[in-house]
Motif scaffolding. Structure first.
Motif, PDB file in Angstrom:
ATOM      1  N   PHE A 217       0.838  -1.074  -0.002  1.00 44.88           N
ATOM      2  CA  PHE A 217      -0.010   0.029   0.052  1.00 44.88           C
ATOM      3  C   PHE A 217       0.803   1.262  -0.100  1.00 44.88           C
ATOM      4  CE2 PHE A 217      -2.929  -2.966   1.942  1.00 44.88           C
ATOM      5  CZ  PHE A 217      -4.059  -2.917   1.025  1.00 44.88           C
ATOM      6  N   GLY A 218       0.152   2.347  -0.686  1.00 48.14           N
ATOM      7  CA  GLY A 218       1.067   3.675  -0.921  1.00 48.14           C
ATOM      8  C   GLY A 218       0.072   4.714  -0.267  1.00 48.14           C
ATOM      9  N   GLU A 219      -0.144   5.827  -0.966  1.00 45.60           N
ATOM     10  CA  GLU A 219      -0.786   6.789  -0.527  1.00 45.60           C
ATOM     11  C   GLU A 219      -2.287   6.526  -0.623  1.00 45.60           C
ATOM     12  OE1 GLU A 219       0.191  10.445  -2.856  1.00 45.60           O
ATOM     13  OE2 GLU A 219       2.378  10.412  -1.743  1.00 45.60           O
ATOM     14  N   SER A 220      -3.147   7.135   0.295  1.00 46.14           N
ATOM     15  CA  SER A 220      -4.649   7.089   0.214  1.00 46.14           C
ATOM     16  C   SER A 220      -5.019   8.540   0.407  1.00 46.14           C
ATOM     17  CB  SER A 220      -4.889   6.079   1.305  1.00 46.14           C
ATOM     18  OG  SER A 220      -4.583   6.616   2.513  1.00 46.14           O
ATOM     19  N   LYS A 221      -6.323   8.520  -0.146  1.00 44.89           N
ATOM     20  CA  LYS A 221      -7.038   9.943   0.121  1.00 44.89           C
ATOM     21  C   LYS A 221      -8.507   9.468   0.606  1.00 44.89           C
ATOM     22  CE  LYS A 221      -8.255  14.145  -2.313  1.00 44.89           C
ATOM     23  NZ  LYS A 221      -7.995  14.822  -3.524  1.00 44.89           N
ATOM     24  N   VAL A 222      -9.016  10.161   1.398  1.00 44.92           N
ATOM     25  CA  VAL A 222     -10.541  10.080   1.964  1.00 44.92           C
ATOM     26  C   VAL A 222     -11.352  11.379   1.286  1.00 44.92           C
ATOM     27  CG1 VAL A 222     -11.981   9.563   3.739  1.00 44.92           C
ATOM     28  CG2 VAL A 222      -9.755   8.589   3.727  1.00 44.92           C
ATOM     29  N   GLU A 223     -12.060  11.307   0.631  1.00 47.42           N
ATOM     30  CA  GLU A 223     -13.364  12.219   0.153  1.00 47.42           C
ATOM     31  C   GLU A 223     -14.525  11.849   0.274  1.00 47.42           C
ATOM     32  OE1 GLU A 223     -13.253  15.816  -1.650  1.00 47.42           O
ATOM     33  OE2 GLU A 223     -11.244  15.023  -1.405  1.00 47.42           O
ATOM     34  N   GLY A 224     -15.174  12.135   1.337  1.00 53.89           N
ATOM     35  CA  GLY A 224     -16.681  11.918   1.621  1.00 53.89           C
ATOM     36  C   GLY A 224     -16.724  10.443   2.075  1.00 53.89           C
ATOM     37  N   SER A 225     -17.554   9.753   1.279  1.00 52.72           N
ATOM     38  CA  SER A 225     -17.628   8.106   1.330  1.00 52.72           C
ATOM     39  C   SER A 225     -16.805   7.387   0.393  1.00 52.72           C
ATOM     40  CB  SER A 225     -19.126   7.858   1.093  1.00 52.72           C
ATOM     41  OG  SER A 225     -19.488   8.149  -0.365  1.00 52.72           O
ATOM     42  N   TRP A 226     -15.832   8.092  -0.340  1.00 49.39           N
ATOM     43  CA  TRP A 226     -14.905   7.591  -1.187  1.00 49.39           C
ATOM     44  C   TRP A 226     -13.477   7.452  -0.808  1.00 49.39           C
ATOM     45  CZ3 TRP A 226     -16.178   5.589  -6.117  1.00 49.39           C
ATOM     46  CH2 TRP A 226     -17.490   5.734  -6.656  1.00 49.39           C
ATOM     47  N   ILE A 227     -12.813   6.426  -1.048  1.00 45.01           N
ATOM     48  CA  ILE A 227     -11.316   6.217  -0.738  1.00 45.01           C
ATOM     49  C   ILE A 227     -10.624   6.013  -1.923  1.00 45.01           C
ATOM     50  CG2 ILE A 227      -9.553   4.935   0.644  1.00 45.01           C
ATOM     51  CD1 ILE A 227     -11.793   4.793   2.871  1.00 45.01           C
ATOM     52  N   ALA A 228      -9.580   6.539  -2.180  1.00 40.28           N
ATOM     53  CA  ALA A 228      -8.546   6.251  -3.217  1.00 40.28           C
ATOM     54  C   ALA A 228      -7.349   5.547  -2.535  1.00 40.28           C
ATOM     55  CB  ALA A 228      -8.304   7.317  -4.196  1.00 40.28           C
ATOM     56  N   GLN A 229      -6.887   4.533  -3.091  1.00 41.29           N
ATOM     57  CA  GLN A 229      -5.688   3.791  -2.120  1.00 41.29           C
ATOM     58  C   GLN A 229      -4.591   3.393  -3.575  1.00 41.29           C
ATOM     59  OE1 GLN A 229      -5.039   3.023   1.217  1.00 41.29           O
ATOM     60  NE2 GLN A 229      -2.866   2.878  -0.146  1.00 41.29           N
ATOM     61  N   ARG A 230      -3.527   3.809  -3.338  1.00 42.92           N
ATOM     62  CA  ARG A 230      -2.442   3.372  -4.390  1.00 42.92           C
ATOM     63  C   ARG A 230      -1.638   2.081  -3.803  1.00 42.92           C
ATOM     64  NH1 ARG A 230      -1.230   6.779  -8.463  1.00 42.92           N
ATOM     65  NH2 ARG A 230      -1.874   8.829  -8.251  1.00 42.92           N
ATOM     66  N   VAL A 231      -1.480   1.297  -4.635  1.00 41.97           N
ATOM     67  CA  VAL A 231      -0.968   0.061  -4.329  1.00 41.97           C
ATOM     68  C   VAL A 231       0.352  -0.202  -5.341  1.00 41.97           C
ATOM     69  CG1 VAL A 231      -1.108  -2.620  -4.233  1.00 41.97           C
ATOM     70  CG2 VAL A 231      -3.009  -0.991  -3.559  1.00 41.97           C
ATOM     71  N   HIS A 232       1.441  -0.324  -4.660  1.00 42.33           N
ATOM     72  CA  HIS A 232       2.742  -0.544  -5.536  1.00 42.33           C
ATOM     73  C   HIS A 232       2.828  -2.196  -5.842  1.00 42.33           C
ATOM     74  CE1 HIS A 232       3.641   3.609  -4.398  1.00 42.33           C
ATOM     75  NE2 HIS A 232       3.541   3.298  -3.221  1.00 42.33           N
ATOM     76  N   ILE A 233       2.862  -2.492  -6.901  1.00 39.98           N
ATOM     77  CA  ILE A 233       2.820  -3.968  -7.453  1.00 39.98           C
ATOM     78  C   ILE A 233       4.013  -4.271  -8.030  1.00 39.98           C
ATOM     79  CG2 ILE A 233       1.579  -5.838  -8.471  1.00 39.98           C
ATOM     80  CD1 ILE A 233      -1.045  -4.065  -8.054  1.00 39.98           C
ATOM     81  N   VAL A 234       4.656  -5.458  -8.078  1.00 38.71           N
ATOM     82  CA  VAL A 234       5.692  -5.950  -8.603  1.00 38.71           C
ATOM     83  C   VAL A 234       5.069  -7.198  -9.166  1.00 38.71           C
ATOM     84  CG1 VAL A 234       8.155  -6.906  -8.751  1.00 38.71           C
ATOM     85  CG2 VAL A 234       7.540  -4.887  -7.328  1.00 38.71           C
ATOM     86  N   ASP A 235       5.047  -7.443 -10.694  1.00 35.38           N
ATOM     87  CA  ASP A 235       4.509  -8.609 -11.154  1.00 35.38           C
ATOM     88  C   ASP A 235       5.336  -9.731 -10.831  1.00 35.38           C
ATOM     89  OD1 ASP A 235       6.007  -8.424 -13.335  1.00 35.38           O
ATOM     90  OD2 ASP A 235       4.418  -7.583 -14.632  1.00 35.38           O
TER      91      ASP A 235
END
Length: 135
Positions: free
Chosen positions: A83-101
């Motif tokens: 998991f990386g940065e996240s942002k909460v906006e009202g009832s929404w959440i944006a979450q970055r995920v760093h992945i190595v395939d």
């Protein structure tokens, strides 16, 4: 008097931050649970974390799983998922995920989640870009 007012304001701000941290932790738990369902090839469990709008597009767990396998291979199979940065906006959440395939290539995923009427969070989307690509 000013100190008391400042302490009250600080307390209110910290309560808000704590609630947001709880929301982010809950969203991350949903994403992690879906990721683990993919690892187990458990289509029903993975599908259960999808928002209603996603379920309208993919009306059965097997259809959903096929889409993930074909269109989101780094999410489906990977070496790391952090998991990386996240942002909460009202009832929404944006979450970055760093992945190595599975091939060792780096990716960035941006998950969006929305709080449902029952209070749970469901995944509304995932945008996947190779690390370093412009949005």
């Amino acid at each position: 008097m000013r100190i008391a007012t400042l302490l009250v304001a600080l307390s209110v701000a910290l309560i808000g931050l704590s609630a947001r941290a709880d929301e982010v932790a809950t969203a991350q738990a949903v994403i992690r649970a879906q990721e683990q369902a993919f690892v187990r090839d458990d289509a029903s469990a993975a599908y259960s974390y999808a928002a209603p709008a996603i379920k309208e597009i993919f009306p059965a767990p097997e259809i959903f799983m096929s889409m993930v396998q074909n269109g989101y291979a780094p999410v489906y199979r990977h070496k790391s998922f952090e998991f990386g940065e996240s942002k909460v906006e009202g009832s929404w959440i944006a979450q970055r995920v760093h992945i190595v395939d599975a091939n060792g290539e780096a990716w960035e995923a941006l998950y969006t989640l929305e709080q449902q009427a029952d209070g749970s969070y469901k995944i509304t989307g995932c945008t996947l870009l190779k690390a370093g690509q412009a949005v």
